[in-house]
Write a protein that holds these residues in place. Structure first.
Motif, mmCIF file in Angstrom:
data_model
loop_
_atom_site.group_PDB
_atom_site.id
_atom_site.type_symbol
_atom_site.label_atom_id
_atom_site.label_comp_id
_atom_site.label_asym_id
_atom_site.label_seq_id
_atom_site.Cartn_x
_atom_site.Cartn_y
_atom_site.Cartn_z
ATOM 1 N N GLN B 182 47.192 30.403 30.870
ATOM 2 C CA GLN B 182 47.729 29.960 32.158
ATOM 3 C C GLN B 182 48.033 31.150 33.055
ATOM 4 O O GLN B 182 47.655 31.176 34.235
ATOM 5 C CB GLN B 182 49.000 29.129 31.909
ATOM 6 C CG GLN B 182 49.522 28.391 33.112
ATOM 7 C CD GLN B 182 48.701 27.179 33.470
ATOM 8 O OE1 GLN B 182 47.831 26.746 32.716
ATOM 9 N NE2 GLN B 182 48.931 26.648 34.650
ATOM 10 N N LEU B 185 44.861 32.659 34.369
ATOM 11 C CA LEU B 185 44.196 31.885 35.415
ATOM 12 C C LEU B 185 44.965 31.972 36.732
ATOM 13 O O LEU B 185 44.363 31.967 37.813
ATOM 14 C CB LEU B 185 44.024 30.433 34.988
ATOM 15 C CG LEU B 185 42.909 30.212 33.969
ATOM 16 C CD1 LEU B 185 42.887 28.761 33.487
ATOM 17 C CD2 LEU B 185 41.541 30.560 34.564
ATOM 18 N N ILE B 186 46.283 32.061 36.640
ATOM 19 C CA ILE B 186 47.068 32.206 37.870
ATOM 20 C C ILE B 186 46.714 33.536 38.548
ATOM 21 O O ILE B 186 46.522 33.611 39.766
ATOM 22 C CB ILE B 186 48.578 32.122 37.576
ATOM 23 C CG1 ILE B 186 48.940 30.685 37.199
ATOM 24 C CG2 ILE B 186 49.414 32.581 38.769
ATOM 25 C CD1 ILE B 186 50.349 30.492 36.697
ATOM 26 N N ARG B 187 46.597 34.561 37.728
ATOM 27 C CA ARG B 187 46.204 35.860 38.278
ATOM 28 C C ARG B 187 44.765 35.793 38.804
ATOM 29 O O ARG B 187 44.457 36.364 39.856
ATOM 30 C CB ARG B 187 46.333 36.912 37.170
ATOM 31 C CG ARG B 187 45.909 38.304 37.578
ATOM 32 C CD ARG B 187 46.822 38.898 38.606
ATOM 33 N NE ARG B 187 46.293 40.180 39.072
ATOM 34 C CZ ARG B 187 46.381 40.618 40.311
ATOM 35 N NH1 ARG B 187 46.978 39.901 41.234
ATOM 36 N NH2 ARG B 187 45.883 41.774 40.651
ATOM 37 N N LYS B 189 43.307 33.305 40.052
ATOM 38 C CA LYS B 189 43.353 32.599 41.341
ATOM 39 C C LYS B 189 43.725 33.580 42.450
ATOM 40 O O LYS B 189 43.108 33.584 43.521
ATOM 41 C CB LYS B 189 44.362 31.455 41.263
ATOM 42 C CG LYS B 189 44.449 30.618 42.523
ATOM 43 C CD LYS B 189 45.432 29.490 42.371
ATOM 44 C CE LYS B 189 46.816 29.914 42.766
ATOM 45 N NZ LYS B 189 47.800 28.803 42.730
#
Lengths: 783, 341
Positions: B182, B185-187, B189
């Motif tokens: 998670q 994936l946030i990074r 994004k």
């Protein structure tokens, strides 16, 4: 005192610590810079420009103003030949005052022009003009020419903008008031900085702060599923997956990805170029105004399919004249693999609300614009709307125009071979649907482009053409180098047998009587169908009469009696004549029949008389249809087909067509002929139209063939002409009304003569329109 | 490399990776496919692509099937990075260099060599507006803490790395790393948004330009129509009709502007396309954090690939941080980022 000393000591200790920390930071920074610089050089020498670019970006984060960063970015851009990176590098250099060479400034100017960054262009020009001596090097001839070109374009643009805003054109380039500082890039200019420059300060508008909304979502599940399952893969597998993604990147429109997914579509170079131009330059909003017969449908469908393949279109609405709904639905399905629901489907009749919620819809424009459906249609949010025969939108006061104007859409394609039919305002109405304000307000448009007393001929023609070139593509036959062979028509008049004649007269009397009695539109439609079917064969009429017989009243009883009479007939004079004709023609023949009952009767006759044939009907599966076409291609004499026959199939190897019965709608006749007379046909097309002497079909042929030479027109032109008839009744309805209203031969003759005269006038007007369009658009709007 | 050549090379690699045999003959590629692969690609087992053979253009169904087969499930590779030498001393300076504890005091305790695992995440992003942009980004995350380790994704290639056979992966790798995925994936994004900065800016510009033109048009139209109301030949009924139309103009303009906003809005999707999980020898340093009267021991990991300490993770929002704020919570210290602290 002791306390003071202690405090001083503490302060000194802290200062020293801070100094040590700062020194360490500097040392780390230097170390990091050297490390990154060395890494950068390694990557650059190894040709790994992407990695080198990343290193440069890293250094930029830690030392944003360092000249070394500019050099690294610039080298990456130059070596990799990547325009975007070079642009970013030069912008960075310009922002931080690292650019030393004049040629680099001109290069930045050219790139700013390419990316349409007007503000940057202005700043660079200003710098070039006011601080020339601060930059080294001489400009080469090409660079000087580029500079002059950009200057000219920029001042033309400014003059146009000022004029539009009602302000005077700007004076010669302003002198910068501040010389010492490097130019600063900002989205909007400060009011203070512009004072004294002779320009009105740019006032902030509400849209200046508008931002697009960015909806971002992450989807971890594919990876979490793999991790949970404990699956491991070899390295090569990962490399292949990453490479697959790189291959699949679909950013530019240079290659159309949908071409290999099409079936039996020979798209021409100009059609593909049109699709590219519409997506790349017009951003999905355009008028496709190719001359008739050049395949606007294919172009629009290429755009649709390409957008769908790229994930940009999921919901689409196609609005077409009623007669073309089935054709569009079939072409989308058979050639493009797209399954659209249509207003001819059962779903529309059973559940209209559910129908309008479907993602892919082909709808009759006449149906969609009605009060009953208007709200449902205009509450959709479509990614793409296509309107065929968009000249039906030429008048902004009509329901057609209002419907399209009220639709929510991202992309919009308007298809018409004649964007201007009567006057230039029609063009204005079409363009306003695409881009409101592109041609300013109606009044301003008229003042600027329409000569008093001559609504056809534009003033300021060049300016109008320049504006239209931003929203319209028009390919001509000469530019596309497409020539169709001619087509010829022969009417074969057949004298019916006495039994057939008696039956026909009875049916006509029945229809005339019932149509006069009833005001019901539905019943009139049914009665019209009965007449059409009777023109095909008694067997076709029998089926429809049996339907009417279910009414059970006087009408029903009479219909039942006529149906019985029809079934008792065994002679078909037309059928015998067809067999004779087929035997006389040495080549393969396509024989179109509108009714299954008639087709079945013909099939039996052919079998009895030993006429080699293959049958094609709409009810066959796709495989069966393909097989039938293939069998015909391989050498059968007759392709016996219902009206839908051959839609989506290549039949251009044949050039002889027989219309056993004649649809009352000329567009359907046109569509039949269009199966053969289209791009790819090499021979002149011969059309034989069968009709019974004295029948309605004979009248129709007389009007269409003898009066307006319909069969010699280019495919698609008949629709142009029919569209000009006053009122919005279909041609078939007009014919029916004439037939039932005028009981005696003389008045009927007169009425049909009047219809023919109207058609002739419509044709003349169409020719005039064609000439105007050719004059206005010439060959400059193509790809 | 032209696009056709690129596609052929991909096809060759793909077939070989999935158990097939290939032979290159100039611009043509002959392949022998295992029966299962042939079935999924809907091809005969023996076939050929390229010049004079079955074409393989971009967008073709066969190529699409290959791409789908290659990317349907993100491959996860396991490996180990070996380092010749792990730092033994000087951690105190590095601690000062890499971290800042504005409201607390720290002191370095014991250090020890250990191993930990990192997730190198490859993510594919797609941005849809009125055109499509896509790309790939890489992010490295420490699996134990979920800290995003910048620099790891660029530098790991310089170290010797052994990849484990899929059937022989050692047990060191934690089973549940969903928080690390998670965080990664946030990074990813954020990186994707950075990559797309120019694209987003161009959409902003187009939106502003089109909205401005639309507003100007409707304002001019309203002005003209309002001026036309004073026309002497206009009857009352006509005036009323025109007034109704004038009143409807703002709604119409608003609808057009709404359409423009929908046209240019950007829908970004970020999906993992693959991952490498790496076992790396690191130095674990125990650090004592003193905030007011409370104390807490924190583990930091010195990473030989980045030659720095891995960041800590905010215990409130999960963001990676180098500036650590301490917050007292229920008698213990919580380590937070600036926004949460």
């Amino acid at each position: 005192m002791a306390e003071d000393k202690e405090l001083k000591r503490k302060r000194k200790r802290k200062e020293k610590q801070a100094q040590r920390r700062a020194a360490k930071d500097r040392a780390v920074k230097v170390y990091r810079t050297e490390e990154l610089s060395s890494l950068f050089t390694q990557y650059l020498n190894a040709g790994q420009f992407d990695a080198a670019w990343l290193v440069a970006q890293k250094l930029r984060k830690s030392s944003p103003t360092a000249p070394l960063v500019y050099e690294m970015l610039y080298l990456c851009g130059v070596y990799s030949g990547n325009r975007e990176r070079l642009y970013e590098a030069l912008r960075f250099g310009f922002e931080h005052g690292h650019i030393k060479a004049k040629s680099s400034l001109v290069h930045l100017l050219a790139l700013a022009d390419y990316y349409n960054n007007v503000h940057l262009m202005e700043q660079v020009l200003e710098t070039l003009e006011t601080k020339k001596s601060s930059f080294v090097g001489k400009l080469e001839k090409k660079e000087r020419e580029k500079l002059a070109e950009v200057k000219q374009r920029l001042s033309a643009r400014q003059a146009h903008r000022e004029k539009q805003a009602g302000q005077p054109p700007p004076p010669s380039p302003p002198v910068a008031t501040k010389e010492a500082e490097a130019p600063h890039m900002a989205e909007t200019q400060d009011v203070g900085a512009e004072e004294g420059n002779g320009r009105e300060p740019a006032s902030r508008k509400p849209e200046d702060s508008l931002k697009v909304s960015v909806h971002a979502e992450i989807d971890p599940h594919p990876l979490l599923d793999v991790l949970q399952a404990g699956m491991a893969a070899p390295k090569e597998r990962l490399d292949v997956a990453l490479e697959a993604l790189q291959v699949s990147f679909q950013s530019t429109y240079d290659e159309l990805l949908c071409l290999s997914t099409l079936t039996d579509v020979d798209s021409y170079w100009y059609q593909q170029e049109t699709a590219r131009k519409v997506m790349k330059h017009f951003r999905g909003r355009a008028i496709l105004a190719d001359e008739v017969g050049l395949g606007k449908t294919i172009e629009a469908c290429l755009v649709l399919k390409e957008y769908m393949v790229r994930g940009l279109v999921k919901k689409a609405l196609i609005l077409v004249p009623s007669a073309l709904v089935n054709q569009w639905q079939a072409e989308l399905r058979d050639k493009f693999g797209l399954h659209f629901v249509s207003t001819n489907d059962d779903l529309f009749k059973q559940d209209p609300a559910g129908f309008w919620k479907q993602p892919l819809v082909v709808a009759s424009l006449q149906t969609a614009r009605t009060a009953r459906h208007f709200d449902a249609v205009t509450s959709r949010f479509d990614d793409l709307v296509i309107v065929d025969e968009a000249h039906h939108l030429k008048n902004h006061t009509t329901a057609n125009w209002k419907l399209v104007n009220n639709l929510h859409k991202t992309f919009l394609l308007l298809l018409t071979a004649t964007p201007v039919q009567n006057n230039l305002e029609e063009l204005y109405n079409l363009v306003t649907l695409l881009k409101p304000g592109h041609l300013q307000t109606r009044k301003a448009f008229k003042e600027q482009f329409v000569a008093r007393g001559n609504p056809f001929d534009p003033i300021n023609r060049d300016k109008l053409r320049a504006l239209l070139q931003e929203v319209m593509v028009r390919n001509t036959r000469s530019v596309a180098q497409v020539q169709l062979p001619p087509r010829f028509a022969t009417t074969v008049q057949v004298e019916p047998s006495s039994a057939e004649k008696a039956f026909d007269e009875a049916v006509h009397a029945f229809v005339r009587h019932e149509a006069a009695q009833s005001a019901s539109g539905l019943l009139k439609q049914q009665l019209r169908k009965v007449l059409e079917a009777a023109g095909s064969s008694p067997y076709a009429a029998a089926g429809l009469l049996e339907n009417l017989a279910r009414h059970g009243n006087g009408l029903g009883r009479q219909a039942a009696s006529l149906a019985k009479e029809a079934r008792s007939l065994h002679e078909m004079a037309k059928a015998r004549r067809v067999v004779e004709l087929v035997r006389a023609i040495a080549e393969p023949v396509i024989l179109f029949v509108n009714y299954r009952a008639t087709l079945e009767a013909l099939r039996q006759m052919f079998a009895k008389r030993g006429v080699d044939h293959v049958v094609f009907t709409g009810g066959m599966t796709n495989e069966q249809k393909k097989e039938a076409v293939e069998t015909f291609r391989k050498g059968r004499r007759v392709f016996l087909s219902t009206g839908t026959g051959g839609e989506g199939h290549n039949l251009q190897f044949c050039h002889t067509l027989i219309n056993y019965d004649l649809p009352w709608n000329p567009m359907e006749i046109e569509q039949r002929i269009g199966r053969l007379h289209r791009i790819g046909q090499r021979h002149p097309v011969q059309v034989y139209n069968f009709c019974a002497a004295g029948s309605i079909e004979e009248r129709i042929l007389d009007v269409l063939d003898r009066k307006i030479n319909m069969f010699e027109l280019v495919v698609g032109e008949i629709d142009m002409i029919l569209g000009r008839l006053q009122g919005e009744k279909e041609f078939a309805e007009m014919v029916f009304d004439l037939w039932v209203t005028h009981g005696d031969e003389a008045s009927r003759e007169k009425a049909f003569e009047a219809l023919a005269t109207r058609l002739k006038k419509a044709r003349t007007a169409y020719e005039k329109t064609k000439a105007l369009d050719e004059k206005l658009f010439q060959d400059d709007f193509g790809t | 490399m032209d696009s056709q050549e690129r596609v052929l090379r991909f096809a060759q690699r793909f077939v070989e990776c999935f158990g097939g045999v290939t032979e290159r003959e100039g611009q043509a590629l002959k392949v022998l496919l295992p029966s299962q692969l042939a079935q999924s690609l809907e091809l005969p087992e023996e076939t050929a692509f390229g010049e004079g053979q079955m074409p393989l253009p971009l967008g073709s169904p066969v190529l699409d099937r290959m791409i789908h087969a290659a990317t349907a499930s993100p491959p996860v590779v396991f490996g180990q990075i070996s380092t010749e030498y792990l730092k033994k001393a000087g951690f105190a300076q590095i601690l000062l260099r890499d971290f800042s504890f504005p409201n607390s005091r720290v002191s370095l305790g014991q250090t020890a060599d250990t191993r930990t695992t990192y997730l190198l995440l490859y993510a594919h992003y797609t941005a849809l507006s009125d055109e499509r942009k896509e790309g790939q980004v890489q992010v490295a995350v420490q699996e134990k803490t979920g800290a995003v380790v910048e620099g790891f994704e660029d530098n790991w290639i310089w170290f010797p790395c052994t990849f484990f056979d899929p059937d022989n992966v050692p047990a060191h790798f934690p089973k549940d790393i969903s928080s690390a995925v998670q965080a990664g994936l946030i990074r990813a994004k954020a990186l994707a948004l950075q990559d797309l900065a120019d694209f987003i800016e161009s959409m902003h510009r187009r939106l502003r330009r089109d909205v401005r033109h639309t507003r100007e048009y409707y304002q001019a139209l309203e002005k003209e129509m309002t001026a036309g109301l004073n026309h002497p030949t206009l009857g009352e009924a006509q005036k009323a009709e025109r007034l109704t139309k004038i009143r409807a103009l703002p709604d119409e303009a608003a609808r057009k502007i709404e359409d423009l906003q929908r046209k240019y809005e950007i829908r970004l999707t970020v999906r993992p396309s693959g991952a490498i999980r790496l076992l790396v020898g690191v130095v674990q340093a125990m650090v004592t954090v003193q905030h007011r009267q409370w104390q807490r021991m924190v583990s930091l990991f010195w990473n030989p690939v980045t030659r720095a300490f891995d960041p800590l993770v905010c215990e409130s929002c999960g963001a990676s941080m180098h500036t650590v704020y301490c917050r007292a919570e229920d008698g213990r210290i919580a380590l937070c980022c600036r926004d949460c602290g």
